[in-house]
Design a protein around this motif. Structure first.
Motif, short mmCIF file in Angstrom:
data_model
loop_
_atom_site.label_atom_id
_atom_site.label_comp_id
_atom_site.label_asym_id
_atom_site.label_seq_id
_atom_site.Cartn_x
_atom_site.Cartn_y
_atom_site.Cartn_z
N GLY A 60 1.26 -1.29 -0.15
CA GLY A 60 0.05 0.00 0.16
C GLY A 60 0.67 1.34 0.31
O GLY A 60 0.30 1.78 0.06
N ARG A 74 3.35 2.84 -1.79
CA ARG A 74 3.30 3.31 -2.84
C ARG A 74 1.78 3.95 -3.36
O ARG A 74 1.91 4.76 -3.94
CB ARG A 74 4.05 3.26 -4.65
CG ARG A 74 5.18 2.17 -3.78
CD ARG A 74 5.92 1.06 -4.49
NE ARG A 74 7.33 1.10 -4.84
CZ ARG A 74 7.95 0.86 -5.02
NH1 ARG A 74 8.08 2.01 -6.68
NH2 ARG A 74 9.05 0.93 -4.80
N ARG A 75 0.60 2.88 -3.53
CA ARG A 75 -0.12 3.93 -3.13
C ARG A 75 -0.88 5.39 -3.04
O ARG A 75 -1.77 6.24 -2.98
CB ARG A 75 -1.33 2.51 -3.26
CG ARG A 75 -0.89 1.58 -4.66
CD ARG A 75 -2.73 0.81 -4.51
NE ARG A 75 -1.25 -0.93 -4.79
CZ ARG A 75 -1.61 -1.24 -4.59
NH1 ARG A 75 -1.78 -1.72 -3.79
NH2 ARG A 75 -1.56 -2.89 -5.18
#
Length: 188
Positions: A133, A135-136
């Motif tokens: 998660g 990087r998002r």
């Protein structure tokens, strides 16, 4: 007495170790990163991060000890003050860190078992978040893990002790984490 506990804890919390360290080096870390241990590590290395971690833990411990000495029933108020001061420090234009280390320091004194469970959950969440998660979402793994671990810790604390302290510090820390997610400061 409550006002004195809150004020002294808030002023302790407002001494944000990462900002003090970076300013001693001629910069202000908040221009590039958050002033906590992970931001300090990214900007200055492991030794600096250890120093900042120790300073931020120590102010949580001191706030808890002050409350324990003078008004043990107001431990939650000391936690609230030290975390609030770290997140919104009066000495640094109300731009501080996420409040994790001062909360850990205070809970170490006031609710050690609740702290252990909460840290255990965070230790499980961090690797999963980093893998799937980060990087998002874009938020540092530690504040994200804290936002997940604190509610689990609250459930544990409701049964075994430390609920007022974890509620007080966790609420401020969670609000600050959401604020940083919506409007990041620095490159965190």
């Amino acid at each position: 007495m409550p006002a004195l506990i809150l004020l002294s804890s808030y002023l302790l919390g407002s001494l944000v170790s990462g900002v003090l360290y970076s300013r001693a080096r001629g910069l202000d870390i908040r221009g590039r990163d958050l002033p906590g241990a992970s931001g300090t590590y990214r900007q200055y290395g492991a030794a600096a991060a250890a120093l900042v971690t120790g300073g931020d833990l120590l102010k949580g411990v001191l706030a808890a000890l002050i409350a324990r000495q003078f008004a043990p029933e107001l431990g939650w108020l000391a936690v609230l003050g030290v975390v609030l001061g770290h997140c919104y420090p009066v000495f640094f234009r109300f731009r501080g860190g996420a409040g994790i280390m001062p909360l850990i320091g205070a809970l170490l004194i006031l609710a050690p078992l609740t702290l252990l469970v909460t840290l255990g959950v965070a230790a499980l969440v961090i690797p999963a978040y980093r893998a799937w998660g980060q990087r998002r979402v874009g938020l540092n793994a530690v504040p994200f893990a804290a936002a997940v671990a604190v509610p689990v810790g609250l459930l544990f604390a409701a049964r075994y002790g430390g609920l007022p302290e974890l509620l007080a510090g966790g609420a401020v820390m969670a609000a600050r984490s959401v604020q940083l997610l919506l409007r990041p400061e620095g490159a965190a």
